[in-house]
Design an enzyme around this catalytic site. Structure first.
Site: not given
Length: 749
Positions: A481-482
């Site tokens: 995600s990041d």
């Protein structure tokens, strides 16, 4: 001499999704280099060994030596050192930054990324050695030159008390000591009067209870190796994978690292696999215990764990459950007709193992599950193509520095670091001077996007991946995600710059795929975890059996992941308001609320993936500022500033110890650390503060080369392990000084 190669690969057993982009492999050529080169390398190695107890972190000097010859530093880049009476101004910052960026550009690989050491955990290389040994592949994969450098590394990181830690930074543990001692014996070292290191290592092990006191992961690996009995392990039930997957205890709902490691451990436990019992194994059975091997009480050993390793004591629930499984369930499952269920469970596990191998091009999620998976493939069929395809991918995890050859914690962190490196260049407002560097980085990121979902991914408990970026490479393929958020942010910034300088922007279709994937990571409350959404309840952490690692059952939401996603979505919404605006607006609102609610009473945020409160606080403040909070309108930001300023040293810098991660409270290291100082500076600058004295400290910490010093490892996870992000030492000081310079220019104008 050794030479780092990037984006290369070939041969009948290697496969790649995009021509091996980003692959990092050290290769040995006895004819390479001059006599002067070899003398310089020996000097670097000897210097590390001489000071190994005072300075445990390597500086990645062999990479720098190679790249200095390939990419000479531009001339006329003056050094900057400030006297005590001197003040920081825009001219001084510009000179320091140009010097740093010129040097940094010479460390970029031809394919566009910045390679570097991503290690620090001392039990990973032994795991690789064990897996190769039990499958008869040790000398096939590891040449004499590899083995010589591995021996150098193991001895260089032996502690003064004779033991080894589970990581470079930290005291001796039974886990690290047994694994590294066994590795030395397997690699041919002899326990005699001439080998003081081995003698001290054995003495530490025996004086702390012997290998029966090794924690769970150690027990399992020693059982595979043949120097510990499977009966001394608490059960790892393969049949758990046959439960309905809607149940919260189904392993498909666990954090991906945990489920993948325990998946292959469960297969080998179910098979009770033991490698060949060779004279080396028989010798280890004598060396690792203070009791004759045949007389060891394995029932008692099952629940034994050295105090040095016991970070997550077993719960009463676990003890009751393990007792029932040992006394009743396991005996039943090993006899007809219940053993048919076990056979079915093992076949199911092997199907999942093959899926993981094939979808990661045999790199694996990480070196631990890769090594386990390879053993499983060998157990199933030692002549299989699956087993053969595993072997050359071990090189993706090996890294060479002046302290020897080590194992990385992943096959790299290319996309994560490159996104921040480009942000660092942007922060300086000097991008016009570094167009070729940014263009190569831009192309690497565009080529590194995952363009499709893995086949039938939901059936194998994988998250969608189309549009995402992995931590490392497309060949690894695990979407994060990041990483996706930070790359999206950078690509949006680059799209505003002339293509003549940085290359063509990413297409709108692929950008929207990235946003769609990023939104798919969002938990119901607007938070973000790492590789997947949170899939089960936190109370399951009471079942964590590892003893050495905390918080490994759940993919918990983190402040860092949530803040990165928030930041990227704010920028995207402003530039592309027509795409999923309602969902994005809701996500920004919920993510901001989560960050504010996660703040501690002292004003800090805990960093899950970096050391630790300076790191988490920097991400949290950045996210809140992106969402419109300011020092004037946000109590959370004012508290954060107060916290950071209260931790500033008399040096005007910050030096947070990695112990902060362990005890989840701020611990000062006593000395300023460039990276932690940069984290704190960035948070305060985002909040509107100006930090001349801290900037002066950073400028004076800059080395003659233009780089910043490699100090303590600042990567961490599970409040248990520390490792090294190789590029943090440069990118965050550059970013901090660059942000300060930009604000001085804004105020001037």
């Amino acid at each position: 001499m050794w030479r780092l190669t990037t984006s290369e690969g070939g041969g009948p057993w290697l496969r790649s999704a995009n021509s091996f982009l980003g692959r990092q492999v050290w290769e040995y050529n006895p004819d390479a280099g001059t006599a002067e080169d070899r003398t310089e390398v020996d000097k670097l190695r000897d210097n590390f060994t001489k000071h190994r107890f005072q300075r445990k972190e390597s500086q990645d000097l062999l990479l720098r030596l190679q790249y200095a010859k390939l990419n000479p530093l531009p001339a006329n880049v003056p050094a900057v050192k400030l006297e005590s009476s001197a003040e920081v101004n825009e001219q001084i910052l510009s000179a320091s930054l140009r010097r740093a960026l010129n040097k940094y550009s010479t460390l970029q690989a031809d394919d566009g990324h910045w390679p570097g050491d991503y290690s620090g955990i001392l039990f990973i290389m032994p795991i690789i050695i064990f897996s190769l040994y039990v499958t008869g592949s040790l000398n096939t994969v590891l040449s004499p030159e590899h083995q010589r450098e591995i021996l150098r590394y193991i001895y260089n990181h032996q502690n003064e008390d004779g033991g080894w830690g589970k990581q470079v930074l930290g005291p001796s543990t039974m886990f690290g000591s047994c694994f590294n001692y066994a590795s030395l014996i397997i690699l041919g070292e002899k326990l005699d009067v001439y080998n003081d290191g081995l003698a001290k290592g054995r003495s530490w092990i025996l004086s702390h209870g012997g290998a029966t006191a090794i924690p769970q992961w150690g027990k399992i690996w020693l059982s595979i190796l043949g120097v510990y009995e499977w009966s001394g392990n608490n059960p790892i039930i393969p049949e758990l994978w046959l439960l309905p997957d809607f149940l919260p205890i189904h392993p498909g709902r666990f954090w991906c690292f945990t489920r993948l490691v325990y998946m292959s451990m469960a297969y080998l436990y179910g098979k009770r696999f033991v490698g060949p019992i060779t004279p080396i194994i028989l010798a280890l059975r004598e060396d690792l215990y203070d009791t004759p091997y045949e007389q060891i009480n394995w029932d008692k050993a099952r629940d034994s764990c050295a105090k040095e390793d016991l970070h997550y004591p077993r719960s009463r629930v676990q003890n009751i459950l393990s007792g029932c499984l040992n006394k009743f369930v396991e005996p039943i499952l090993n006899y007809w007709p219940a053993n048919k269920l076990r056979s079915r469970a093992l076949s199911n596990l092997m199907e999942h193992i093959h899926y993981e191998d094939e979808t990661t091009n045999y790199i694996g999620k990480c070196p631990i599950n890769k090594a386990l998976n390879m053993i499983c493939c060998w157990v199933e069929n030692p002549n299989s193509d699956a087993f053969r395809q595993h072997l050359p991918r071990f090189y993706d995890y090996l890294w060479l520095s002046e302290d020897g050859m080590k194992a990385k914690v992943y096959d790299g962190c290319h996309n994560w670091e490159i996104a921040f490196i480009v942000q660092a260049y942007f922060s300086t407002n000097l991008i016009g001077e570094f167009g070729p560097t940014l263009q190569k980085a831009h192309e690497f990121m565009k080529k590194s996007q995952v363009l499709k979902n893995q086949p039938n991914y939901e059936s194998y408990y994988r998250h969608r991946s189309k549009g995402a970026w992995a931590l490392s490479t497309v060949d690894n393929g695990w979407s994060v995600s990041d990483c996706t958020a930070e790359v999206v942010k950078v690509l949006l910034w680059l799209s505003k710059i002339s293509p003549n300088l940085v290359g063509d922007p990413i297409t709108q279709e692929r950008l929207y795929d990235a946003i769609d994937c990023l939104l798919s990571f969002m938990n119901k409350d607007g938070t973000f975890s790492t590789y997947e959404c949170k899939r089960t309840t936190s109370w399951l952490e009471v079942l964590n059996p590892s003893e050495s690692f905390r918080k490994i059952v759940i993919d918990y939401p983190s402040v860092e992941c949530t803040a990165s996603a928030l930041d990227a979505l704010v920028i995207f919404k402003d530039m592309h308001p027509q795409h999923r605006s309602g969902e994005i607006e809701k996500c920004i609102k919920n993510a901001s609320m989560f960050i504010e609610k996660s703040q501690r009473k002292d004003g800090a945020w805990y960093g899950t993936w970096g050391i630790c409160f300076t790191y988490g606080t920097m991400f949290a403040v950045r996210g809140l500022v992106a969402a419109g909070r300011t020092y004037d309108n946000s109590y959370s930001i004012r508290k954060a500033c107060s916290f950071l300023l209260s931790k500033q040293q008399i040096t005007c810098g910050w030096g947070e110890s990695n112990i902060s991660s362990d005890i989840e409270d701020y611990v000062d290291s006593g000395n300023p650390i460039a990276v932690n100082t940069s984290f704190a500076m960035l948070a305060l600058i985002y909040a509107g503060q100006v930090l001349y004295k801290a900037a002066k400290l950073l400028v004076n910490m800059q080395l003659e080369t233009g780089e910043f010093p490699q100090q303590e490892h600042v990567g961490c996870f599970n409040s248990s392990l520390y490792f090294n992000y190789a590029n943090y030492r440069n990118l965050f000081p550059i970013m901090a000084l660059g942000e300060l310079r930009s604000r001085l220019l804004q105020n001037k104008n």
